[in-house]
Scaffold this motif. Structure first.
Motif, PDB file in Angstrom:
ATOM      1  N   ILE A 108       0.833  -1.200   0.000  1.00 35.60           N
ATOM      2  CA  ILE A 108       0.000   0.000   0.000  1.00 35.60           C
ATOM      3  C   ILE A 108       0.871   1.254   0.000  1.00 35.60           C
ATOM      4  O   ILE A 108       0.523   2.270  -0.599  1.00 35.60           O
ATOM      5  CB  ILE A 108      -1.003  -0.004   1.176  1.00 35.60           C
ATOM      6  N   LEU A 111       1.940   1.888  -3.579  1.00 36.06           N
ATOM      7  CA  LEU A 111       0.820   2.385  -4.384  1.00 36.06           C
ATOM      8  C   LEU A 111       0.529   3.850  -4.101  1.00 36.06           C
ATOM      9  O   LEU A 111       0.333   4.651  -5.026  1.00 36.06           O
ATOM     10  CB  LEU A 111      -0.428   1.549  -4.105  1.00 36.06           C
ATOM     11  N   LEU A 112       0.489   4.221  -2.830  1.00 34.73           N
ATOM     12  CA  LEU A 112       0.029   5.555  -2.463  1.00 34.73           C
ATOM     13  C   LEU A 112       1.128   6.615  -2.443  1.00 34.73           C
ATOM     14  O   LEU A 112       0.839   7.796  -2.653  1.00 34.73           O
ATOM     15  CB  LEU A 112      -0.644   5.512  -1.085  1.00 34.73           C
ATOM     16  N   LYS A 121       0.986   1.483 -11.754  1.00 35.63           N
ATOM     17  CA  LYS A 121       0.079   1.836 -10.666  1.00 35.63           C
ATOM     18  C   LYS A 121      -1.153   0.936 -10.668  1.00 35.63           C
ATOM     19  O   LYS A 121      -1.624   0.503  -9.599  1.00 35.63           O
ATOM     20  CB  LYS A 121      -0.335   3.306 -10.778  1.00 35.63           C
ATOM     21  N   GLN A 124      -0.093  -2.376  -9.295  1.00 33.15           N
ATOM     22  CA  GLN A 124       0.150  -2.292  -7.859  1.00 33.15           C
ATOM     23  C   GLN A 124      -1.154  -2.166  -7.088  1.00 33.15           C
ATOM     24  O   GLN A 124      -1.277  -2.674  -5.976  1.00 33.15           O
ATOM     25  CB  GLN A 124       1.061  -1.103  -7.548  1.00 33.15           C
ATOM     26  N   ARG A 125      -2.128  -1.511  -7.669  1.00 30.11           N
ATOM     27  CA  ARG A 125      -3.444  -1.413  -7.030  1.00 30.11           C
ATOM     28  C   ARG A 125      -4.069  -2.804  -6.874  1.00 30.11           C
ATOM     29  O   ARG A 125      -4.636  -3.124  -5.826  1.00 30.11           O
ATOM     30  CB  ARG A 125      -4.363  -0.505  -7.855  1.00 30.11           C
ATOM     31  N   ASP A 126      -3.947  -3.632  -7.903  1.00 25.77           N
ATOM     32  CA  ASP A 126      -4.496  -4.982  -7.837  1.00 25.77           C
ATOM     33  C   ASP A 126      -3.816  -5.789  -6.736  1.00 25.77           C
ATOM     34  O   ASP A 126      -4.481  -6.522  -5.984  1.00 25.77           O
ATOM     35  CB  ASP A 126      -4.321  -5.690  -9.181  1.00 25.77           C
ATOM     36  N   THR A 128      -2.291  -4.631  -4.058  1.00 29.64           N
ATOM     37  CA  THR A 128      -2.659  -4.070  -2.761  1.00 29.64           C
ATOM     38  C   THR A 128      -4.063  -4.493  -2.359  1.00 29.64           C
ATOM     39  O   THR A 128      -4.309  -4.877  -1.205  1.00 29.64           O
ATOM     40  CB  THR A 128      -2.558  -2.546  -2.798  1.00 29.64           C
ATOM     41  N   LEU A 129      -4.987  -4.432  -3.294  1.00 23.08           N
ATOM     42  CA  LEU A 129      -6.354  -4.846  -2.990  1.00 23.08           C
ATOM     43  C   LEU A 129      -6.422  -6.326  -2.625  1.00 23.08           C
ATOM     44  O   LEU A 129      -7.225  -6.726  -1.769  1.00 23.08           O
ATOM     45  CB  LEU A 129      -7.267  -4.553  -4.182  1.00 23.08           C
ATOM     46  N   LEU A 169      -9.436   3.054  -1.481  1.00 23.31           N
ATOM     47  CA  LEU A 169      -9.323   1.608  -1.651  1.00 23.31           C
ATOM     48  C   LEU A 169     -10.295   0.823  -0.787  1.00 23.31           C
ATOM     49  O   LEU A 169     -10.489  -0.378  -1.020  1.00 23.31           O
ATOM     50  CB  LEU A 169      -7.893   1.156  -1.311  1.00 23.31           C
TER      51      LEU A 169
END
Length: 203
Positions: A108, A111-112, A121, A124-126, A128-129, A169
């Motif tokens: 996270i 990502l942030l 990005k 990385q979001r996938d 992190t989720l 998120l």
């Protein structure tokens, strides 16, 4: 007396909250990461890693959230923030906090807070989720992280839930348990005092 070197709103928030929950006297010193204060020679002499948090104890400086939280709970057992006579429950707490520190935090955080290209990005979001989904569906017992007893895992998890909500998120429909947990931790008087001390607001 313990002294916490912290960065406002960062992962050091967990140790700050635990210090406040314990109720024993402690000192604070803010370290501005954006200004590079973690690279000052006097700070590096204490913590060559050049990062926060650092807990300065009677034994010397201690780094890494998992270690700091465990030390504070062990040296203040009366606060009830970690199991004292149950090896399995103690291991579960270590496992939970270890996952937060080694898996949730770096993903996270990247990502942030890292400059990423659009495709990187999205990827990385996938990732992190997926980490947050593991917490939501499998690790978060409720009402607190490990069940009925509030522990060091709760403020530590709250740090990343807070970041996730700020970063869009933590959809309430998709993550109802984590949202409820975040709200419950933020409502604690000790947490509200820490927010006031660091000059941050609940989210």
């Amino acid at each position: 007396m313990n002294k916490l070197y912290y960065s406002t709103g960062a992962c050091s928030l967990a140790g700050h909250i635990v210090l406040e929950e314990i109720g024993a006297p402690y000192e604070l010193e803010a370290v501005n990461l954006n200004a590079g204060e973690q690279k000052r020679p006097e700070f590096l002499a204490m913590s060559p890693k050049g990062s926060t948090p650092v807990l300065l104890t009677e034994h010397g400086p201690l780094t890494e959230n998992v270690a700091i939280l465990a030390y504070l709970a062990a040296t203040h057992p009366e606060a009830g923030l970690a199991p004292t006579d149950d090896a399995w429950a103690s291991a579960q707490l270590t496992s939970f906090n270890g996952f937060l520190g080694s898996s949730v935090h770096p993903n996270i955080g990247k990502l942030l807070f890292y400059p990423l290209g659009e495709a990187e990005k999205a990827a990385q979001r996938d990732v992190t989720l997926a980490k947050l989904r593991l917490v939501e569906d499998h690790l978060l017992v409720g009402p607190w992280a490990l069940g009925e007893a509030y522990s060091t895992a709760d403020p530590y998890l709250m740090v990343f839930e807070r970041w996730a909500r700020q970063g869009g998120l933590l959809d309430p429909a998709g993550f109802p348990r984590m949202n409820a947990h975040l709200d419950a931790v933020q409502a604690r008087p000790a947490v509200q005092r820490v927010f006031d001390q660091e000059g941050i607001a609940k989210v």
